[in-house]
Write an enzyme that holds these catalytic residues in place. Structure first.
Site, mmCIF file in Angstrom:
data_model
loop_
_atom_site.group_PDB
_atom_site.id
_atom_site.type_symbol
_atom_site.label_atom_id
_atom_site.label_comp_id
_atom_site.label_asym_id
_atom_site.label_seq_id
_atom_site.Cartn_x
_atom_site.Cartn_y
_atom_site.Cartn_z
ATOM 1 N N ARG A 238 7.262 0.176 1.906
ATOM 2 C CA ARG A 238 7.154 -1.021 2.733
ATOM 3 C C ARG A 238 6.021 -1.934 2.263
ATOM 4 N NH1 ARG A 238 5.190 3.576 4.913
ATOM 5 N NH2 ARG A 238 3.598 3.589 6.542
ATOM 6 N N ASP B 42 -10.810 -1.320 13.792
ATOM 7 C CA ASP B 42 -11.304 -1.331 12.411
ATOM 8 C C ASP B 42 -12.755 -1.801 12.384
ATOM 9 O OD1 ASP B 42 -8.882 -0.511 11.116
ATOM 10 O OD2 ASP B 42 -8.037 -2.445 11.702
ATOM 11 N N CYS C 119 -10.560 -8.887 15.740
ATOM 12 C CA CYS C 119 -9.510 -8.946 14.706
ATOM 13 C C CYS C 119 -9.994 -8.363 13.382
ATOM 14 C CB CYS C 119 -9.097 -10.400 14.490
ATOM 15 S SG CYS C 119 -7.899 -10.588 13.150
ATOM 16 N N ARG D 43 -8.712 -8.945 10.566
ATOM 17 C CA ARG D 43 -8.655 -9.980 9.522
ATOM 18 C C ARG D 43 -9.484 -11.189 9.935
ATOM 19 N NH1 ARG D 43 -2.808 -8.731 8.855
ATOM 20 N NH2 ARG D 43 -2.772 -7.137 7.248
ATOM 21 N N ARG E 83 0.819 -1.210 0.000
ATOM 22 C CA ARG E 83 0.000 0.000 0.000
ATOM 23 C C ARG E 83 0.855 1.262 0.000
ATOM 24 N NH1 ARG E 83 -4.814 -0.923 2.345
ATOM 25 N NH2 ARG E 83 -3.879 -2.005 4.107
ATOM 26 N N TYR E 84 2.011 1.190 0.649
ATOM 27 C CA TYR E 84 2.877 2.364 0.812
ATOM 28 C C TYR E 84 4.135 2.185 -0.039
ATOM 29 C CZ TYR E 84 -0.122 2.877 4.927
ATOM 30 O OH TYR E 84 -1.198 2.991 5.763
ATOM 31 N N ASP F 118 -7.032 3.391 10.554
ATOM 32 C CA ASP F 118 -6.760 2.884 9.208
ATOM 33 C C ASP F 118 -8.029 3.177 8.410
ATOM 34 O OD1 ASP F 118 -5.484 1.457 7.126
ATOM 35 O OD2 ASP F 118 -4.492 0.217 8.651
ATOM 36 N N CYS G 171 -3.107 -18.044 14.433
ATOM 37 C CA CYS G 171 -2.640 -17.353 15.645
ATOM 38 C C CYS G 171 -2.817 -18.310 16.813
ATOM 39 C CB CYS G 171 -3.497 -16.110 15.914
ATOM 40 S SG CYS G 171 -3.510 -14.966 14.544
ATOM 41 N N LYS H 276 -3.186 4.500 7.007
ATOM 42 C CA LYS H 276 -3.306 4.874 8.426
ATOM 43 C C LYS H 276 -2.971 6.345 8.600
ATOM 44 C CE LYS H 276 -1.517 0.555 10.322
ATOM 45 N NZ LYS H 276 -1.104 0.093 8.978
ATOM 46 N N CYS I 45 -8.559 -13.046 18.492
ATOM 47 C CA CYS I 45 -9.123 -11.873 19.141
ATOM 48 C C CYS I 45 -10.504 -11.607 18.550
ATOM 49 C CB CYS I 45 -8.207 -10.679 18.910
ATOM 50 S SG CYS I 45 -6.477 -11.070 19.279
HETATM 51 C C1 LIG Z 1 -0.350 -0.815 8.700
HETATM 52 C C2 LIG Z 1 0.320 -1.139 7.446
HETATM 53 C C3 LIG Z 1 1.695 -0.933 7.301
HETATM 54 C C4 LIG Z 1 2.561 -0.393 8.407
HETATM 55 O O1 LIG Z 1 2.315 0.942 8.616
HETATM 56 P P1 LIG Z 1 3.215 1.764 9.657
HETATM 57 O O2 LIG Z 1 2.510 3.073 9.757
HETATM 58 O O3 LIG Z 1 4.577 1.864 9.055
HETATM 59 O O4 LIG Z 1 3.245 0.991 10.926
HETATM 60 C C5 LIG Z 1 2.278 -1.228 6.094
HETATM 61 N N1 LIG Z 1 1.545 -1.704 5.063
HETATM 62 C C6 LIG Z 1 0.230 -1.906 5.173
HETATM 63 C C7 LIG Z 1 -0.510 -2.436 3.999
HETATM 64 C C8 LIG Z 1 -0.443 -1.643 6.376
HETATM 65 O O5 LIG Z 1 -1.758 -1.871 6.477
HETATM 66 S S1 SF4 Z 2 -5.686 -9.435 15.998
HETATM 67 FE FE1 SF4 Z 2 -6.116 -11.093 14.535
HETATM 68 S S2 SF4 Z 2 -4.159 -11.516 13.557
HETATM 69 FE FE2 SF4 Z 2 -3.706 -10.387 15.468
HETATM 70 S S3 SF4 Z 2 -3.398 -12.002 17.057
HETATM 71 FE FE3 SF4 Z 2 -5.544 -11.379 17.131
HETATM 72 S S4 SF4 Z 2 -6.589 -12.881 15.815
HETATM 73 FE FE4 SF4 Z 2 -4.397 -12.963 15.281
#
Ligand SMILES: *Cc1c(COP(=O)(O)O)cnc(C)c1O
Ligand code: SF4
Length: 346
Positions: free
Chosen positions: A95, A275, A111, A113, A91-92, A312, A104, A319, A108
């Protein structure tokens, strides 16, 4: 009696006194939709007699999760639109995320995801990993690879070591960042072998670890030992906390948590606004409430204990910090930690 293995089935949660027998049917429906797991390390932190236990609220499924709101989404931060390859999100510009596995030790209830994680969740094959690393190698603008999931510290140390070493060997990669709950959720996995696997990036890239922790009670004796092992191994530690209603939406709880993190050599990094994951409305405070908590922390906590409060943006827009703002550029006023305003020429 303390559990000796991970609790997964709703009937086991009833037997452990974590849910009432009357709630079993509803929780069976929840468990069919979203993964459930509580490790012994987490289960033993819960006081079953406390209906508002902040640890239970994070991990024990409830019927409230069946209430899905129109604004909630299965992919709340829009990973899919930025995923050119299986297990890679870009996305960025500098990174990428890699999700080597989607399991996991615990699941959670909030979560982001949650529609994808679980025992049936896709794992990157060796061919997927090769393709992802070729993608990173071909893009010199990338400087950081973030291992997330799922929980990447669920990888056997030998696999983790190979993966970290391969990433760190890519000439333009400066940082490998690992996001994990394992030091708290399954501290027994943090062994000298695991620390050595993280150190396999040495020489090529710095390896950082961001631990996900939401309540001071999660920093048990064993969890603190796990963090100390990693810090002693030279792994810089950061934290991420999700702001959750009934778990940590109080200045007192956040104060104790952030101080405990710093004392354990973990630098508070992000306080995440939750989220819009499906079935999580009961856990989401408002952004105004989050800002009020951040204001309270600014007045009472050391600068090194202050996380950045971030959202986010749904849809994959990234974010951003969501305040509060102390500087009102328009009128030339700045607010101090006590809420008084002062003029400043800008
Ligand atoms: C959250 C996230 C990151 C990390 O973001 P930071 O602000 O550097 O912690 C990198 N890529 C994606 C796709 C993300 O969702
Ligand atoms: S937030 Fe989601 S990915 Fe992170 S530890 Fe909890 S269940 Fe696993």
């Amino acid at each position: 009696m303390p559990a000796t293995r991970t609790l997964r089935a709703p009937a086991e949660l009833v037997a452990a006194g974590l849910i009432a027998a009357a709630d079993l049917a509803a929780v069976e429906v929840v468990a069919a939709r979203y993964a459930v797991a509580l490790t012994p390390a987490v289960a033993e932190l819960i006081d079953p007699a406390d209906p508002a236990d902040p640890i239970a609220r994070q991990y024990v499924p409830t019927a409230a999760e069946l209430d899905t709101r129109p604004e909630e989404m299965s992919d709340p931060i829009g990973d899919a639109a930025y995923s050119p390859l299986n297990g890679l999100v870009h996305r960025y510009p500098d990174r990428v995320l890699l999700t080597p596995l989607l399991v996991c030790p615990v699941y959670c209830r909030f979560c982001f995801r949650r529609s994808r994680v679980g025992d049936g969740g896709a794992t990157m094959t060796e061919a997927d990993i090769d393709a992802a690393l070729a993608y990173v190698l071909a893009r010199p603008k990338l400087r950081e690879v973030i291992l997330t999931g799922g929980d990447p510290l669920m990888l056997p140390p030998a696999r983790l070591r190979r993966l970290v070493a391969r990433i760190a060997a890519i000439p333009h990669i400066e940082v490998v960042r690992v996001h994990s709950r394992v030091p708290l959720s399954d501290p027994g996995r943090v062994t000298p072998d695991l620390a050595a696997a993280l150190q396999s990036g040495r020489g090529g890239a710095a390896v950082w670890l961001a631990v996900h922790v939401n309540h001071p009670r999660e920093l048990s004796d064993k969890a603190r030992d796990a963090l100390a092992l990693l810090a002693d191994a030279g792994v810089p530690l950061l934290s991420q906390t999700v702001l959750l209603k009934g778990v940590n939406d109080s200045a007192e709880v956040l104060d104790v948590l952030m101080r405990a993190l710093v004392r354990n050599r973990v630098r508070p990094y992000y306080l995440h606004h939750p989220d819009l994951a499906p079935g999580t409305a009961h856990l989401r405070p408002s952004i105004a409430e989050g800002q009020a908590l951040m204001r309270a922390l600014r007045g009472r906590l050391s600068g090194i204990a202050q996380p950045t409060y971030v959202l986010d943006i749904p849809g994959g827009f990234g974010k951003v910090p969501v305040g509060p703002d102390y500087w009102d550029g328009g009128v030339g006023e700045v607010r101090d930690p006590k809420g008084r305003t002062h003029t400043y020429p800008g």
